[in-house]
Design a protein around this motif. Sequence first.
Motif, PDB file in Angstrom:
ATOM      1  N   VAL A  26      -0.599   4.809  -0.784  1.00  0.00           N
ATOM      2  CA  VAL A  26      -1.617   4.840   0.265  1.00  0.00           C
ATOM      3  C   VAL A  26      -0.944   5.238   1.578  1.00  0.00           C
TER       4      VAL A  26
ATOM      5  N   THR B 259      -5.825   1.259  14.205  1.00  0.00           N
ATOM      6  CA  THR B 259      -5.815   2.460  13.361  1.00  0.00           C
ATOM      7  C   THR B 259      -5.921   3.747  14.175  1.00  0.00           C
TER       8      THR B 259
ATOM      9  N   GLU C 214     -12.052   1.021   8.009  1.00  0.00           N
ATOM     10  CA  GLU C 214     -12.958   0.505   6.981  1.00  0.00           C
ATOM     11  C   GLU C 214     -12.188   0.052   5.751  1.00  0.00           C
ATOM     12  N   ARG C 215     -11.141   0.771   5.382  1.00  0.00           N
ATOM     13  CA  ARG C 215     -10.334   0.384   4.226  1.00  0.00           C
ATOM     14  C   ARG C 215      -9.678  -0.986   4.442  1.00  0.00           C
TER      15      ARG C 215
ATOM     16  N   ALA D  88     -11.896   5.785   8.769  1.00  0.00           N
ATOM     17  CA  ALA D  88     -11.801   5.481   7.343  1.00  0.00           C
ATOM     18  C   ALA D  88     -10.741   4.424   7.079  1.00  0.00           C
ATOM     19  N   THR D  89      -9.630   4.494   7.800  1.00  0.00           N
ATOM     20  CA  THR D  89      -8.564   3.507   7.616  1.00  0.00           C
ATOM     21  C   THR D  89      -9.028   2.133   8.083  1.00  0.00           C
TER      22      THR D  89
ATOM     23  N   TRP E 184       0.830  -1.203   0.000  1.00  0.00           N
ATOM     24  CA  TRP E 184       0.000   0.000   0.000  1.00  0.00           C
ATOM     25  C   TRP E 184       0.867   1.256   0.000  1.00  0.00           C
TER      26      TRP E 184
END
Length: 287
Positions: free
Chosen positions: A139, A157, A168-169, A165-166, A134
């Motif tokens: 990323v 995270t 969820e990613r 957001a991280t 990543w």
Amino acid sequence: MNNSPFRPITERGETIIEAIADDPSGTLLASDFDGTLSPIVDDPEAAHIHPEAHRAFARVAALVGQPAIITGRGLASVRRLGRLDNTPGLERLLVKSQYGVETWDASTDTITEPPLPPQVAQAREAMAALLEQWAADGVDVEGIGLEDKGRALGVHTRRTATPDATLERLREPVVALAADLGLHLEPGRLVWELRATPGTKAQALDAVLDLHGSRVAVMIGDDLADVTAFDRLHELEGRGMRVAAVASASDGEQPVVAESADVLCDGPAGVAAWLDAVAEAIEARRP
């Protein structure tokens, strides 16, 4: 949480301290560690027990029939960060770590644990390779933490620029990795935990109850994994036990935890205040 460091929110919560004081020798008082006795911090290996929670937990532990800690942490880690060894009051402590896979009985200094599984090390290698890829693709992986717990891998995270957001990613790759390696995936507070054993805190609580035969039982916790133990206590109420679920409502606490609780405490300091109230009620009944 108003002006009080703890607040009963159900009838169970209103009456549980009196129930413990009526039958301290028949009481199991169990607690989670992270976010409950220790504050949530960026580095999980720096999550030392809150000084007031350490004092108050030891105070109550000396007064009830069975004190216990039920945690997802590894045993060595919780003993070190919790300063559990050689602490007056904790001589009869029972620790169920890794959701009950590892057990330490302080009264006999006995440790029970199966061999370490290889899948967790494999998961760590795979996650490190993913984060490296990543980063090469541009990323932002700064702050993503990998916590090797021996029988589980935590992918944190909370130190990233965009924690939610991280998290969820990471969902899709960690779900796939758990499936590939046969690991159990447990979501937590800004963490994905890949575990080699599918046990729950409810099962660990049952194991302690089987040993102690308690008539009164309390579980203190702060995260989704603790809800299984909360729900188990509420089931046991129907069998004649006096029970209560006590939530440490630290910053970032998940709403379902509070919804399942009978008492809300303002983080580890609030837990310490509630424990002191329990100790004072027991001591007031002594001749």
